[in-house]
Design an enzyme around this catalytic site. Structure first.
Site, PDB file in Angstrom:
ATOM      1  N   ASP A   1      93.323  27.113 108.077  1.00 34.63           N
ATOM      2  CA  ASP A   1      93.260  26.903 109.515  1.00 34.63           C
ATOM      3  C   ASP A   1      91.794  26.669 109.810  1.00 34.63           C
ATOM      4  O   ASP A   1      90.933  27.427 109.356  1.00 34.63           O
ATOM      5  CB  ASP A   1      93.792  28.105 110.291  1.00 34.63           C
TER       6      ASP A   1
ATOM      7  N   TYR B   1      87.099  15.567 114.194  1.00 36.00           N
ATOM      8  CA  TYR B   1      85.829  15.613 114.924  1.00 36.00           C
ATOM      9  C   TYR B   1      84.623  15.198 114.068  1.00 36.00           C
ATOM     10  O   TYR B   1      83.482  15.290 114.535  1.00 36.00           O
ATOM     11  CB  TYR B   1      85.605  17.028 115.480  1.00 36.00           C
TER      12      TYR B   1
HETATM   13  P1  ITT Z   1      98.008  21.778 109.677  1.00 41.46           P
HETATM   14  O1  ITT Z   1      98.131  22.975 110.594  1.00 41.46           O
HETATM   15  O2  ITT Z   1      99.318  21.106 109.373  1.00 41.46           O
HETATM   16  O3  ITT Z   1      97.213  22.079 108.434  1.00 41.46           O
HETATM   17  P2  ITT Z   1      96.261  20.731 111.737  1.00 41.46           P
HETATM   18  O4  ITT Z   1      95.487  19.443 111.867  1.00 41.46           O
HETATM   19  O5  ITT Z   1      97.108  21.179 112.900  1.00 41.46           O
HETATM   20  O6  ITT Z   1      97.149  20.629 110.407  1.00 41.46           O
HETATM   21  P3  ITT Z   1      94.531  23.046 112.076  1.00 41.46           P
HETATM   22  O7  ITT Z   1      95.456  23.800 112.945  1.00 41.46           O
HETATM   23  O8  ITT Z   1      93.775  23.783 110.991  1.00 41.46           O
HETATM   24  O9  ITT Z   1      95.240  21.854 111.302  1.00 41.46           O
HETATM   25  O10 ITT Z   1      93.490  22.304 113.016  1.00 41.46           O
HETATM   26  C1  ITT Z   1      92.332  21.833 112.491  1.00 41.46           C
HETATM   27  C2  ITT Z   1      91.719  20.827 113.442  1.00 41.46           C
HETATM   28  O11 ITT Z   1      90.292  21.072 113.475  1.00 41.46           O
HETATM   29  C3  ITT Z   1      91.890  19.420 112.910  1.00 41.46           C
HETATM   30  O12 ITT Z   1      93.058  18.812 113.373  1.00 41.46           O
HETATM   31  C4  ITT Z   1      90.605  18.762 113.409  1.00 41.46           C
HETATM   32  O13 ITT Z   1      90.751  18.444 114.767  1.00 41.46           O
HETATM   33  C5  ITT Z   1      89.576  19.889 113.315  1.00 41.46           C
HETATM   34  N1  ITT Z   1      88.932  19.896 111.988  1.00 41.46           N
HETATM   35  C6  ITT Z   1      89.067  20.842 111.018  1.00 41.46           C
HETATM   36  N2  ITT Z   1      88.381  20.520 109.922  1.00 41.46           N
HETATM   37  C7  ITT Z   1      87.806  19.335 110.174  1.00 41.46           C
HETATM   38  C8  ITT Z   1      87.000  18.466 109.417  1.00 41.46           C
HETATM   39  O14 ITT Z   1      86.672  18.724 108.157  1.00 41.46           O
HETATM   40  N3  ITT Z   1      86.578  17.339 109.987  1.00 41.46           N
HETATM   41  C9  ITT Z   1      86.929  17.041 111.247  1.00 41.46           C
HETATM   42  N4  ITT Z   1      87.713  17.779 112.036  1.00 41.46           N
HETATM   43  C10 ITT Z   1      88.147  18.932 111.501  1.00 41.46           C
END
Ligand code: ITT
Length: 197
Positions: free
Chosen positions: A69, A154
């Site tokens: 997450d 992002y």
């Molecule tokens: P899963 O829960 O299915 O893994 P998700 O995209 O909903 O997918 P998260 O709840 O962990 O995953 O949300 C993470 C968000 O944070 C992601 O969608 C991006 O908007 C941001 N994010 C996280 N890591 C990032 C990265 O390495 N580069 C850019 N944005 C990132």
């Protein structure tokens, strides 16, 4: 090679995860393993949500399941979007709109107040064992203009002063070397190896 299922629907994450763990584990995306479940992220921290996702999928498939997450914390916005990074302005809103919105909210803010970090909590749920959760971070500042085509989410507005570019301008290898997810996953891999999994 030991099989691990990665509980994510985010294609940007899968590529990064395979690059970091792929030499020691056979990383299978949830979809490839034939699992299609919507897990609600009901936790109030990155760590809780990572554990919730990994444990829920582990209960469905009975194999070692990893999940992360992650999100972006902007200090000037009191840590927003934080654990709501994927849901910020709606899950399906395109990132060029979300990114421009964050740039606009920091309009006129000086560089020293534009500090931010990417956070990643990574969890490993192993059947019959206590879930392991670790955290990695990457520090930077919010850019004044989106730049770069690599990465996802992002990355185009996350400026790394040391590299004089955004994380969307780093090569995938370089991003994995310094990123929140790269750091968390390498630590998780170490912990799994130490416990013999
Ligand atoms: P899963 O829960 O299915 O893994 P998700 O995209 O909903 O997918 P998260 O709840 O962990 O995953 O949300 C993470 C968000 O944070 C992601 O969608 C991006 O908007 C941001 N994010 C996280 N890591 C990032 C990265 O390495 N580069 C850019 N944005 C990132």
């Amino acid at each position: 090679m030991k099989k691990v299922v990665f509980a994510t629907k985010n294609k940007g994450k899968i590529k990064e995860i395979q690059a970091v763990l792929g030499d020691s584990y056979n990383v299978v995306a949830m979809e490839e393993a034939g699992i299609d479940a919507e897990i609600e992220e009901t936790g109030s921290t990155f760590e809780e949500n990572a554990a919730i996702k990994a444990e829920a999928i582990m209960k469905l498939c009975g194999e070692i399941v990893l999940a992360d997450d992650s999100g972006l914390e902007i200090d000037y916005l009191n840590g927003e979007p934080g654990i709501y990074s994927a849901r910020y302005m709606g899950h399906d809103t395109p990132y060029d709109i979300k990114n421009q919105n964050l740039i606009d909210r920091l309009d006129g803010v000086e560089d020293d107040k534009r500090t931010a970090r990417f956070v990643c909590a990574a969890a490993a749920a192993v059947p019959g064992k206590k879930t392991i959760v670790v955290r990695g971070t990457m520090e930077g500042i919010i850019a004044r203009k989106a730049e770069g085509k690599n990465g996802f989410g992002y990355d185009p507005i996350f400026y790394l002063p040391e590299y004089k570019m955004t994380s969307a301008q780093l090569s995938p290898e370089e991003k994995n070397r310094i990123s929140h997810r790269g750091k968390a996953l390498r630590e998780l891999k170490k912990r799994l190896e130490e416990s013999g999994d």
